[in-house]
Design a protein around this motif. Structure first.
Motif, PDB file in Angstrom:
ATOM      1  N   ALA A 101       6.929 -22.215  -3.287  1.00 15.62           N
ATOM      2  CA  ALA A 101       7.171 -20.814  -3.283  1.00 15.62           C
ATOM      3  C   ALA A 101       6.133 -19.904  -4.095  1.00 15.62           C
ATOM      4  CB  ALA A 101       8.611 -20.204  -3.910  1.00 15.62           C
ATOM      5  N   LEU A 102       5.449 -18.899  -3.317  1.00 20.30           N
ATOM      6  CA  LEU A 102       4.399 -18.317  -4.088  1.00 20.30           C
ATOM      7  C   LEU A 102       4.649 -16.577  -4.093  1.00 20.30           C
ATOM      8  CD1 LEU A 102       1.281 -18.296  -4.957  1.00 20.30           C
ATOM      9  CD2 LEU A 102       0.825 -17.716  -2.522  1.00 20.30           C
ATOM     10  N   VAL A 109       7.539 -23.304  -8.346  1.00 18.36           N
ATOM     11  CA  VAL A 109       7.161 -21.933  -7.868  1.00 18.36           C
ATOM     12  C   VAL A 109       6.128 -21.389  -8.521  1.00 18.36           C
ATOM     13  CG1 VAL A 109       8.185 -19.252  -7.895  1.00 18.36           C
ATOM     14  CG2 VAL A 109       9.854 -21.184  -7.518  1.00 18.36           C
ATOM     15  N   VAL A 110       4.985 -20.767  -8.065  1.00 13.62           N
ATOM     16  CA  VAL A 110       3.966 -20.125  -8.775  1.00 13.62           C
ATOM     17  C   VAL A 110       3.980 -18.620  -8.392  1.00 13.62           C
ATOM     18  CG1 VAL A 110       1.256 -19.961  -8.407  1.00 13.62           C
ATOM     19  CG2 VAL A 110       2.499 -22.206  -8.400  1.00 13.62           C
ATOM     20  N   VAL A 111       3.529 -17.911  -9.417  1.00  5.78           N
ATOM     21  CA  VAL A 111       3.728 -16.619  -9.627  1.00  5.78           C
ATOM     22  C   VAL A 111       2.106 -16.116 -10.013  1.00  5.78           C
ATOM     23  CG1 VAL A 111       4.529 -14.241 -10.577  1.00  5.78           C
ATOM     24  CG2 VAL A 111       6.227 -16.486 -10.260  1.00  5.78           C
ATOM     25  N   GLY A 112       1.376 -15.245  -9.472  1.00  8.77           N
ATOM     26  CA  GLY A 112       0.203 -14.979 -10.005  1.00  8.77           C
ATOM     27  C   GLY A 112      -0.483 -13.662  -9.375  1.00  8.77           C
ATOM     28  N   THR A 113      -1.548 -13.501  -9.830  1.00  9.82           N
ATOM     29  CA  THR A 113      -2.498 -12.371  -9.514  1.00  9.82           C
ATOM     30  C   THR A 113      -3.562 -13.057  -8.117  1.00  9.82           C
ATOM     31  OG1 THR A 113      -3.926 -12.554 -11.211  1.00  9.82           O
ATOM     32  CG2 THR A 113      -2.385 -10.925 -11.213  1.00  9.82           C
ATOM     33  N   PRO A 114      -4.082 -12.249  -7.227  1.00  8.27           N
ATOM     34  CA  PRO A 114      -4.548 -12.672  -6.100  1.00  8.27           C
ATOM     35  C   PRO A 114      -6.040 -13.453  -6.621  1.00  8.27           C
ATOM     36  CG  PRO A 114      -3.862 -10.473  -5.554  1.00  8.27           C
ATOM     37  CD  PRO A 114      -3.564 -10.644  -7.118  1.00  8.27           C
ATOM     38  N   GLY A 115      -6.712 -12.821  -7.570  1.00  4.59           N
ATOM     39  CA  GLY A 115      -8.284 -13.371  -7.782  1.00  4.59           C
ATOM     40  C   GLY A 115      -7.827 -14.879  -8.573  1.00  4.59           C
TER      41      GLY A 115
END
Length: 447
Positions: free
Chosen positions: A74-75, A124-130
């Motif tokens: 999951a992203l 699960v990875v949660v992050g900002t686009p850059g």
């Protein structure tokens, strides 16, 4: 509406974890989105800030995860570091129930440290686009196995110019993915994004009744003041309302810095949050505010999106926001998850046209108050009696007290030993042991 999360299809272990955090009843967006997402449908949901969007996608993700699989499944893509941290923390404490791992990836962190954590293939990875794309290019993050993708605060992605990066990330995931898009507004570029990357998405719109697009539990008003008197007026409002936690919004970093110093000179426990601070400093300030070690957080609009801080009872717009969308997000820092709140906008004569446009956009004539919370004689909109939020008795909230004053009753003073939201006792605003300093009120002044 379902009476509990079990009827929506959430397993008992997660229900128990939610209950331990005080979450027992689903919000409307959760009630509508969770069954669809559990069925594997794509969902594009338009919902106001503070309506429980995070759990609306986190719970279905956790239900559908296969924790023992050795790859990221999951992203969750967010526009800001603060939101990435917040979502990751909320997901992590629930993911522990099913023994699944969660990782937040955002700028300002040590890349090598992130690389080592990515070697463990978090579910699960949660992050900002850059930062997410940076790890993809380094080949430290593989999205091939990702079958659930969330784009959160999609309209903010658009405003910050991140849509191209978001599209790249989505394209790198599995073709059989489930895509979830959550946004406060749905401008044309966001609708086009949904058309390109989603399979017959269910369209959900939860933006309040009729034309009013702000949360009903937030009591809103305008206080008219001269530009030279703004700081003095704000201090009087803080003395009058005596908030548990307050956020004050300015339109620039310079204004925020100057106002923060003025509040400190008035012996008000405050600090500032804006884009020029280092990530470490921003996290430090937010931590102190969440722990109620600060009473007032002076911020630019960097803090208006995504931050979910429990206990924010008041929002003050020191400067009128540029448009209705930013007004909605600013005041949405209070009145969250069914709780009540107060939002006051300071306006000068020059702001008259902007206030009129704002009222037209949100479908509400904002009452005019003086610096001590009383209604002025100018015409105001009729307001339906507010419902007690969160089981609070009528009159226990600042909003209820203001309504009592409007009805001509004697001005109520918060009794000694009053507690913050949820019954949390704190040593501020007349509470606590004898001699304890009162947060938010200039020390040494009589009331």
């Amino acid at each position: 509406m379902a009476s509990d999360f079990g009827k929506l299809g959430i397993r008992p272990e997660l229900q128990k974890a939610l209950a331990s955090y005080g979450v027992k009843e689903p919000t409307p967006v959760q009630t509508q989105a969770i069954p669809l997402l559990l069925a594997g449908r794509d969902v594009a949901a338009q919902a106001q800030t503070g309506t429980g969007k995070t759990l609306a996608f986190v719970l279905p993700i956790l239900e559908r995860l296969e924790p023992k699989r050795p790859f990221t499944q999951a992203l969750i893509v967010t526009p800001t570091r603060e939101l990435a941290v917040q979502i990751a923390k909320e997901t992590e404490r629930l993911a522990a129930v099913i023994d699944a791992s969660v990782l937040a990836l955002y700028g300002g962190q040590d890349v090598e440290r992130q690389n080592r954590k990515l070697e463990q293939a978090p579910a699960v990875v949660v992050g900002t686009p850059g930062r997410l794309l940076d790890h993809v290019k380094r080949e430290t993050l593989s999205l091939n196995g990702v079958r659930m993708v969330v784009v959160d605060e999609a309209d903010e992605m658009l405003r910050r110019g991140f849509l191209e990066e978001v599209e790249t990330l989505i394209a790198l995931t599995s073709e059989k993915r489930q895509t979830m898009l959550f946004s406060a507004t749905m401008p044309q570029p966001i609708r086009e994004l949904a058309e390109r990357y989603m399979r017959k998405p269910e369209q959900l719109r939860l933006s309040g009744k009729g034309k009013q697009v702000t949360v009903e539990e937030i009591e809103q008003a305008v206080v008219e003041t001269a530009e030279a008197d703004k700081t003095k007026t704000l201090i009087r409002l803080l003395e009058h309302y005596r908030p548990y936690l307050a956020m004050v919004f300015c339109h620039s970093k310079g204004r925020a810095n100057v106002l923060n110093e003025a509040l400190k000179e008035a012996n008000i426990e405050s600090d500032v949050l804006h884009g020029e601070l280092s990530q470490a400093k921003r996290e430090f300030v937010l931590k102190r505010f969440r722990e109620a070690k600060l009473q007032v957080l002076v911020a630019t609009d960097i803090a208006a999106r995504g931050l979910d801080i429990e206990g924010v009872t008041h929002v003050f717009n020191y400067d009128v926001p540029q448009d209705a969308e930013w007004y909605i997000h600013r005041i949405g820092r209070t009145g969250r998850a069914g709780e009540s709140g107060v939002a006051i906008t300071l306006a000068t004569v020059r702001d008259s046209a902007r206030i009129a446009r704002l009222e037209s956009k949100i479908g509400l004539k904002l009452p005019r108050r003086d610096a001590e919370g009383g209604l002025l004689s100018s015409p105001v909109a009729k307001k339906a009696p507010a419902k007690p939020a969160g089981g609070r008795k009528p009159g226990a909230s600042p909003a209820a007290n203001a309504r009592k004053r409007d009805a001509g009753r004697d001005r109520a003073k918060r009794p000694p030993g009053a507690s913050g939201p949820g019954g949390k006792s704190r040593g501020g605003f007349g509470a606590g042991a004898a001699g304890a300093p009162r947060r938010g009120a200039p020390r040494g002044k009589s009331r």
